[in-house]
Design a protein around this motif. Structure first.
Motif, PDB file in Angstrom:
ATOM      1  N   THR A   8       0.842  -1.189   0.000  1.00  0.00           N
ATOM      2  CA  THR A   8       0.000   0.000   0.000  1.00  0.00           C
ATOM      3  C   THR A   8       0.877   1.239   0.000  1.00  0.00           C
ATOM      4  O   THR A   8       1.709   1.418   0.893  1.00  0.00           O
ATOM      5  CB  THR A   8      -0.928   0.018   1.224  1.00  0.00           C
ATOM      6  N   ARG A  48      -9.153   2.021  -1.282  1.00  0.00           N
ATOM      7  CA  ARG A  48      -8.151   3.015  -0.914  1.00  0.00           C
ATOM      8  C   ARG A  48      -8.322   3.351   0.569  1.00  0.00           C
ATOM      9  O   ARG A  48      -9.433   3.655   1.009  1.00  0.00           O
ATOM     10  CB  ARG A  48      -8.322   4.271  -1.760  1.00  0.00           C
ATOM     11  N   ARG A  49      -7.221   3.300   1.316  1.00  0.00           N
ATOM     12  CA  ARG A  49      -7.328   3.471   2.763  1.00  0.00           C
ATOM     13  C   ARG A  49      -6.470   4.625   3.273  1.00  0.00           C
ATOM     14  O   ARG A  49      -5.452   4.970   2.680  1.00  0.00           O
ATOM     15  CB  ARG A  49      -6.935   2.175   3.481  1.00  0.00           C
ATOM     16  N   CYS A  50      -6.905   5.184   4.391  1.00  0.00           N
ATOM     17  CA  CYS A  50      -6.193   6.271   5.071  1.00  0.00           C
ATOM     18  C   CYS A  50      -4.772   5.835   5.413  1.00  0.00           C
ATOM     19  O   CYS A  50      -4.543   4.692   5.828  1.00  0.00           O
ATOM     20  CB  CYS A  50      -6.956   6.654   6.338  1.00  0.00           C
ATOM     21  N   ARG A  65      -8.180   1.889   9.935  1.00  0.00           N
ATOM     22  CA  ARG A  65      -7.954   1.469   8.543  1.00  0.00           C
ATOM     23  C   ARG A  65      -9.101   1.985   7.663  1.00  0.00           C
ATOM     24  O   ARG A  65      -9.680   1.275   6.853  1.00  0.00           O
ATOM     25  CB  ARG A  65      -7.824  -0.051   8.411  1.00  0.00           C
ATOM     26  N   ALA A  67     -11.520   3.627   5.045  1.00  0.00           N
ATOM     27  CA  ALA A  67     -11.563   3.812   3.596  1.00  0.00           C
ATOM     28  C   ALA A  67     -11.714   5.299   3.301  1.00  0.00           C
ATOM     29  O   ALA A  67     -12.420   6.025   4.016  1.00  0.00           O
ATOM     30  CB  ALA A  67     -12.716   3.031   2.994  1.00  0.00           C
ATOM     31  N   CYS A  77      -8.216  10.142   6.695  1.00  0.00           N
ATOM     32  CA  CYS A  77      -9.576  10.265   7.212  1.00  0.00           C
ATOM     33  C   CYS A  77      -9.627  11.472   8.152  1.00  0.00           C
ATOM     34  O   CYS A  77      -8.579  11.978   8.583  1.00  0.00           O
ATOM     35  CB  CYS A  77      -9.980   8.990   7.944  1.00  0.00           C
ATOM     36  N   GLY A 274      -2.543   5.396  -0.525  1.00  0.00           N
ATOM     37  CA  GLY A 274      -3.691   4.676   0.030  1.00  0.00           C
ATOM     38  C   GLY A 274      -4.146   3.507  -0.816  1.00  0.00           C
ATOM     39  O   GLY A 274      -4.887   2.641  -0.339  1.00  0.00           O
TER      40      GLY A 274
END
Length: 304
Positions: A8, A48-50, A65, A67, A77, A274
């Motif tokens: 990631t 897609r994650r923080c 985690r 999104a 986030c 992300g």
């Protein structure tokens, strides 16, 4: 990035003066040097994650985690944005953290002077991250003094506090020669130092640096001959998109990539942050929203 389940992306970082793409597999961080001509072949996968927050203790992964939106350059986030030290400084939520800061003046193109601050311990990383083409330090001192000096120069319209990326791209086609860049920045420095000498920040010591040298980073970014005459700017990526080609030298947080066919691509690496990157060869780039860009035609003098 060779893990079968991918890495990631956590962004482009300048470490020890060199650009690296950083990523994690959840437990281990990986730094990949980005060099001129480096071949890449990535499939971009979601969700897609923080990417978490930078705190006084270092990087903290997102506890949820969470999104984040697939489009755009926002990579955190709301919870991590509120905890991020850099954003707290930018939003004036930290008034003084005991560190020494430097005030800088940076040139991004003709008429584009920016004033900003950076923690002294970070050296020149901030200037590299922002793709400053030419720059110098003006002063140093505690955060309250440097922040007030920054505001004073911005309010006097001697330089801007912010220059968006959209204003930087066209300037890469219109770079003046090194002597003219140096002269414009030096003239700006003279005006800035004169104002700060007349109106020093009240209540806090500020040490001016009138003899600090000017640094030019145009060659470092591979922009000696300017940006490509034509290229396509990546405006968004989607789940399953592919990026294949060879990288050119990074310009701050941006990458020019020469794909297997067609004009170069310009990528703001925050668009990758992300997403999970899988190594997967392909003969084309797809799944990208592109904006064609070309050097404006030179204006001709009217004869009659």
């Amino acid at each position: 990035m060779h893990q079968a389940n991918g890495w990631t992306s956590t962004g482009l970082r300048w470490l020890d003066g060199a650009p690296r793409l950083t990523a994690t597999d959840g437990t281990t961080r990986h730094d990949r040097p980005l060099t001129d001509g480096l071949p890449v072949a990535w499939r971009i996968a979601g969700p897609r994650r923080c990417t978490g927050a930078t705190t006084a203790r270092g990087h903290r992964p997102c506890p949820h985690r969470a999104a984040i939106e697939p489009d755009g350059t926002t990579t955190q986030c709301p919870t991590c944005q509120n905890a991020d030290r850099g954003l707290q400084l930018a939003r004036d939520r930290i008034l003084d953290d005991g560190r020494t800061y430097r005030l800088y003046l940076a040139w991004f193109g003709p008429g584009l002077l920016k004033v900003g601050l950076t923690a002294e311990e970070r050296g020149t990383v901030r200037l590299l991250e922002q793709a400053a083409l030419t720059w110098t330090f003006l002063a140093h001192g505690p955060l309250p003094a440097v922040r007030r000096a920054e505001l004073a120069l911005a309010h006097a319209k001697l330089a801007r506090e912010r220059i968006p990326a959209a204003a930087k791209y066209p300037a890469w086609w219109a770079l003046s020669n090194p002597a003219d860049r140096h002269a414009e920045l030096t003239a700006g420095r003279t005006r800035a130092l004169a104002l700060l000498d007349r109106q020093p920040p009240a209540g806090h010591p500020l040490t001016l640096l009138p003899e600090h040298p000017v640094t030019d980073q145009v060659e470092l970014y591979g922009l000696t001959d300017g940006a490509p005459e034509q290229y396509q700017q990546v405006k968004a990526v989607s789940d399953g998109a592919r990026l294949t080609g060879r990288l050119r030298r990074p310009i701050g947080g941006h990458l020019f990539l020469d794909p297997p066919a067609g004009p170069p691509l310009l990528l703001d690496t925050r668009l990758l942050t992300g997403w999970t990157l899988h190594t997967e060869a392909a003969d084309s780039c797809d799944g990208l929203t592109l904006l064609p860009r070309a050097r404006p035609a030179a204006e001709q003098d009217t004869l009659f």
